[in-house]
Design an enzyme around this catalytic site. Structure first.
Site, PDB file in Angstrom:
ATOM      1  N   GLY A 107       6.193  -1.800   0.025  1.00 55.85           N
ATOM      2  CA  GLY A 107       5.590  -0.632   0.659  1.00 55.85           C
ATOM      3  C   GLY A 107       6.215  -0.334   2.015  1.00 55.85           C
ATOM      4  N   ARG A 135       0.857   3.396  -5.257  1.00 57.58           N
ATOM      5  CA  ARG A 135       0.374   3.437  -3.865  1.00 57.58           C
ATOM      6  C   ARG A 135       0.590   4.815  -3.244  1.00 57.58           C
ATOM      7  NH1 ARG A 135       2.299  -1.890  -0.808  1.00 57.58           N
ATOM      8  NH2 ARG A 135       0.840  -1.047   0.734  1.00 57.58           N
ATOM      9  N   GLN A 182       2.954   1.545   9.344  1.00 56.83           N
ATOM     10  CA  GLN A 182       3.990   2.135   8.489  1.00 56.83           C
ATOM     11  C   GLN A 182       4.107   3.629   8.752  1.00 56.83           C
ATOM     12  OE1 GLN A 182       3.102   1.052   4.441  1.00 56.83           O
ATOM     13  NE2 GLN A 182       3.430  -1.130   4.808  1.00 56.83           N
ATOM     14  N   ASP A 333      -3.304  -7.951   6.632  1.00 61.52           N
ATOM     15  CA  ASP A 333      -2.805  -8.645   5.437  1.00 61.52           C
ATOM     16  C   ASP A 333      -3.480  -9.997   5.207  1.00 61.52           C
ATOM     17  OD1 ASP A 333      -1.059  -6.588   4.839  1.00 61.52           O
ATOM     18  OD2 ASP A 333       0.564  -7.427   6.048  1.00 61.52           O
ATOM     19  N   LYS A 360      -3.349  -1.504  -0.620  1.00 64.35           N
ATOM     20  CA  LYS A 360      -2.248  -2.463  -0.437  1.00 64.35           C
ATOM     21  C   LYS A 360      -1.543  -2.694  -1.782  1.00 64.35           C
ATOM     22  CE  LYS A 360      -2.742  -2.852   3.927  1.00 64.35           C
ATOM     23  NZ  LYS A 360      -1.703  -2.264   4.790  1.00 64.35           N
ATOM     24  N   ARG A 407      -0.080 -11.772  -2.076  1.00 66.73           N
ATOM     25  CA  ARG A 407      -1.058 -12.427  -1.188  1.00 66.73           C
ATOM     26  C   ARG A 407      -2.323 -12.860  -1.928  1.00 66.73           C
ATOM     27  NH1 ARG A 407       1.712 -11.893   3.518  1.00 66.73           N
ATOM     28  NH2 ARG A 407       2.668  -9.861   3.872  1.00 66.73           N
TER      29      ARG A 407
HETATM   30  C1  S3P Z   1       3.381  -3.338   7.899  1.00 68.48           C
HETATM   31  C2  S3P Z   1       2.234  -2.642   8.139  1.00 68.48           C
HETATM   32  C3  S3P Z   1       0.970  -2.868   7.394  1.00 68.48           C
HETATM   33  C4  S3P Z   1       0.990  -4.158   6.595  1.00 68.48           C
HETATM   34  C5  S3P Z   1       2.296  -4.366   5.892  1.00 68.48           C
HETATM   35  C6  S3P Z   1       3.435  -4.404   6.891  1.00 68.48           C
HETATM   36  C7  S3P Z   1       4.568  -3.024   8.694  1.00 68.48           C
HETATM   37  O1  S3P Z   1       0.762  -1.783   6.520  1.00 68.48           O
HETATM   38  O2  S3P Z   1      -0.054  -4.178   5.660  1.00 68.48           O
HETATM   39  O3  S3P Z   1       2.283  -5.570   5.168  1.00 68.48           O
HETATM   40  O4  S3P Z   1       5.527  -3.825   8.702  1.00 68.48           O
HETATM   41  O5  S3P Z   1       4.594  -1.964   9.343  1.00 68.48           O
HETATM   42  P1  S3P Z   1       0.022  -0.434   7.047  1.00 68.48           P
HETATM   43  O6  S3P Z   1       0.838   0.141   8.109  1.00 68.48           O
HETATM   44  O7  S3P Z   1      -0.047   0.485   5.864  1.00 68.48           O
HETATM   45  O8  S3P Z   1      -1.326  -0.914   7.484  1.00 68.48           O
END
Ligand code: S3P
Length: 450
Positions: A107, A135, A182, A333, A360, A407
């Protein structure tokens, strides 16, 4: 939801595994490199001038997918000895890829890469596995559309999809509606190749690796906090970035499996070394301490602008606590493994503000609750809450559906180390997306995984 068979070349034969109770866990280990920093070092290296040298890069499937994507966009990415080298293309100089970028289960890699290419006037197609294809991508595509980027997708802002940046993209100011690093990062990375100033307003602070690393790579970036506490992060587009030497610290999210394993398994004494302790990532450790964990940090130091330390945990009698919603971004996470810790605690643990867990690698709130129930743990799944009622021990004996989620698999294998009966998971292949060494490493400290 797309079926697994509809995914792009990602069908795999499940490999189940059983974790049996052990008498104690002991030793000193370190988890692999931080996933968030690893993705970002490849993405930024690809658009910097010169050669970025990365040590400690996480060599797991998610990060390797990002490495492949950066190669497809023109950057030379390779490993020499222990160091990963990225010959950057320069800011604004990525090339049109000749094939779809396949992000597998990743993701973060896919969403950040959508941002990175949003300012380029060429098409880029993104594909992934069944989990990634289910997703929501609208959360990054919507702000990127405001720059003029076009999106073609037959599945309603889900993968597979093709993006095409505008010939003259518009810099945007975007207030992030969900607490998501993200989304913040995708918009900031888009701003790199958009003339003018791109601003992200973040009402709730999330992990700040993108901002920190952009500054390190020489981007013209500024951060202001307004009277409501919201962070305004602005980046000036189309300025050069300079290659960096990056040392990736160990991933606190991966470390958390050993941390919880040591706390719940009687007689344990474990040290987990070189853990990234950036305050936007340490919510689990704070929560465990509130629960009564014997968790101490030694050798606290700063390296490459990040807090790092060695975590020592000893078996502890835990008690239930309420975990406030505003802590969720700093441990997003870690809820599945916190739920495992809470199962061994005395009393009720109430976790609030879990709406993001539903989007997730799987619906982690439901998957965690089902896994707890399968092992005799009393819990209640609310819309955005999870309540776990512990009585100091866990029966176990269940088989947990992991739903393509690394996870979930690792969390329930941890449960089996201290439950009365073994705990099985239906598939461990996805563990390779973030933590290839999980089984040998946990076995080396005394886990019984067969
Ligand atoms: C991450 C942000 C998180 C996290 C993912 C890594 C990142 O997601 O759950 O494992 O590296 O920016 P979200 O930004 O969607 O919360």
């Amino acid at each position: 939801m797309a079926s697994q068979n509809a995914a792009h070349g990602h069908d795999h034969t499940p490999v189940p595994l059983t974790s049996s109770p052990v008498t104690n866990l002991s030793g000193s280990i370190s988890a692999p490199g931080d996933k968030s920093i690893s993705h970002r070092s490849l993405l930024l290296g690809a658009v910097a001038d010169g050669q970025t040298r990365i040590t400690g890069l996480l060599e797991a499937d998610d990060v390797m997918a990002t490495a492949g994507a950066m190669r497809a966009l023109g950057a030379n990415v390779r490993k020499e000895g222990d160091t990963w080298l990225v010959d950057g293309m320069g800011n604004g100089a990525l090339l049109e890829p000749t094939e779809p970028l396949d992000f597998g289960n990743a993701g973060t890699g896919s969403r950040l890469a959508m941002g990175l290419v949003a300012g380029y006037d060429f098409p880029v197609t993104f594909v992934g596995d069944a989990s990634l294809s289910s997703r929501p991508m609208g959360r990054v595509l919507n702000p990127l559309r405001e720059t003029g980027m076009q999106v073609e997708s037959s599945e309603g802002d889900r993968l597979p999809l093709t993006v095409h940046g505008a010939p003259l993209p518009t810099p945007i100011t975007y207030r992030v509606p969900v607490a998501s690093a993200q989304v913040k990062s995708a918009v900031l990375l888009a701003g790199l190749n958009i003339a003018g100033t791109t601003t992200v307003i973040e009402p709730v602070m999330t992990r700040d690796h993108t901002e920190k690393m952009l500054a390190g790579f020489g981007a013209n970036i500024s951060i202001e906090v307004d009277e409501d506490g919201a962070r305004h992060i602005s980046v000036e587009g189309q300025t050069p970035l300079k290659a960096q030497d990056v040392t990736v610290p160990c991933d606190p999210s991966s470390s958390s499996f050993a941390v919880v394993a040591g706390l719940i398994t009687p007689g344990s004494d474990l040290t987990i070394q070189n853990v990234l302790l950036n305050p936007t990532r340490t919510g689990l450790f704070d929560t465990l301490k509130e629960m009564g964990a014997d968790l101490t940090i030694a050798n606290h130091r700063t390296s490459g602008g990040e807090d790092i330390g060695d975590i020592r945990v000893r078996h502890s009698k835990l008690k239930g606590v309420t975990v406030p919603a505003d802590r969720a971004p700093s441990m997003i996470d870690e809820y599945p493994v916190l739920a495992v810790a809470a199962s061994f605690a005395e009393g009720e643990t109430l976790m609030l503000g879990l709406d993001e867990l539903r989007v997730k690698e799987c619906d982690r709130l439901a998957a965690t609750a089902r896994g707890l129930e399968a092992n005799g743990v009393d819990c209640t799944e609310g819309e955005d809450t999870l309540t776990v009622r512990g009585n100091g021990s866990v029966e176990g004996g269940g088989t947990v559906e992991t739903l393509l989620d690394h996870r979930i698999a690792m969390s329930f294998l941890v449960m089996g180390m201290a439950s009365q009966k073994p705990v099985s998971v239906d598939d461990t292949v996805m563990i390779n997306t973030s933590f290839r060494e999980f089984v040998p490493l946990m076995t080396s400290i005394g886990a019984n995984l067969t």
